[in-house]
Design a protein around this motif. Structure first.
Motif, mmCIF file in Angstrom:
data_model
loop_
_atom_site.group_PDB
_atom_site.id
_atom_site.type_symbol
_atom_site.label_atom_id
_atom_site.label_comp_id
_atom_site.label_asym_id
_atom_site.label_seq_id
_atom_site.Cartn_x
_atom_site.Cartn_y
_atom_site.Cartn_z
ATOM 1 N N PHE A 5 0.802 -1.219 0.000
ATOM 2 C CA PHE A 5 0.000 0.000 0.000
ATOM 3 C C PHE A 5 0.843 1.282 0.000
ATOM 4 O O PHE A 5 0.314 2.376 -0.182
ATOM 5 N N THR A 8 0.860 3.834 -3.285
ATOM 6 C CA THR A 8 -0.396 4.559 -3.534
ATOM 7 C C THR A 8 -0.729 5.522 -2.402
ATOM 8 O O THR A 8 -1.188 6.640 -2.638
ATOM 9 N N TYR A 35 -11.368 3.218 -1.701
ATOM 10 C CA TYR A 35 -10.095 3.230 -0.988
ATOM 11 C C TYR A 35 -10.212 3.975 0.336
ATOM 12 O O TYR A 35 -9.395 3.822 1.243
ATOM 13 N N CYS A 38 -10.047 2.081 3.559
ATOM 14 C CA CYS A 38 -8.782 1.460 3.957
ATOM 15 C C CYS A 38 -8.251 2.098 5.250
ATOM 16 O O CYS A 38 -7.948 3.294 5.294
#
Length: 221
Positions: A5, A8, A35, A38
């Motif tokens: 991750f 990004t 997203y 997350c």
């Protein structure tokens, strides 16, 4: 697993930082989209921007879809928009030797000194537009006595002040071709009306004989 991750998340953090530098008065960050759910992204934003309030609404992954559905049923759900770009037209400016390149100087059939390739600003980036639209009226005239048509060209840019249409920051947006009418011994003029609002720019051009040409430019393309 966290390493998957990192790239990004760092890209998102850099983008937010750039936006906050441009708009320093922003105190809240609203996180939506798939997203946005997350946990790693949420925590990274909280750590990076401790002086900002992060808002993660319930069902944030569906927020974009819900917004699109609401807008489809009622476009006035979005009451205002802020223009991302400045828009310009190919209306020539009067030649000024202190500003313009002498190689661009041209004289019209009516004796007017103009500068070839200049643009005139229609509206500035950052302008707030209500959903019902904002009309802006401009005028344009032909440079040649025997002109039968005139091409009205629109450009856009992130810059607020441009001089020439061939500069790097000036990008073509659309063109509308209008038939001209009137005596060849007089300037053939037309009136141009822009309507900014919703998801398109409406353009209506009327010549001296009352003939009208309309075109819509989609901002979502």
């Amino acid at each position: 697993m966290k390493g998957f991750f990192e790239d990004t998340i760092n890209d998102i953090l850099d983008h937010i930082k750039t936006l906050l530098e441009k708009y320093p008065n922003v105190n809240h960050i609203l996180l939506v989209g798939g997203y946005g759910e997350c946990f790693l992204l949420q925590e990274a934003i909280r750590r990076k921007f401790r002086n900002k309030t992060l808002i993660v609404p319930q069902d944030c992954g569906l927020a974009v879809v819900k917004g699109a559905v609401l807008f489809g049923h009622n476009p006035e759900t979005i009451s205002e928009r802020i223009l991302r770009y400045s828009y310009f037209s190919n209306t020539r400016r009067k030649f000024d030797p202190c500003i313009h390149d002498i190689k661009r100087r041209e004289v019209s059939d009516f004796g007017d000194e103009t500068c070839k390739g200049t643009v005139t600003k229609i509206i500035t980036a950052g302008t707030t537009i209500v959903s019902k639209g904002l009309e802006i009226e401009k005028g344009m005239s032909a440079l040649r006595k025997d002109s039968k048509h005139i091409s009205y060209k629109i450009y856009y840019s992130e810059e607020n002040d441009l001089l020439y249409n061939d500069s790097e920051d000036c990008k073509p947006f659309g063109t509308i071709r209008v038939p001209l009418a009137g005596d060849e011994e007089k300037k053939k003029r037309c009136k141009v009306v822009f309507t900014f609002g919703l998801t398109s720019i409406q353009l209506k051009v009327r010549n001296s004989a009352g003939e009208e040409v309309e075109r819509s430019f989609d901002l979502l393309e």
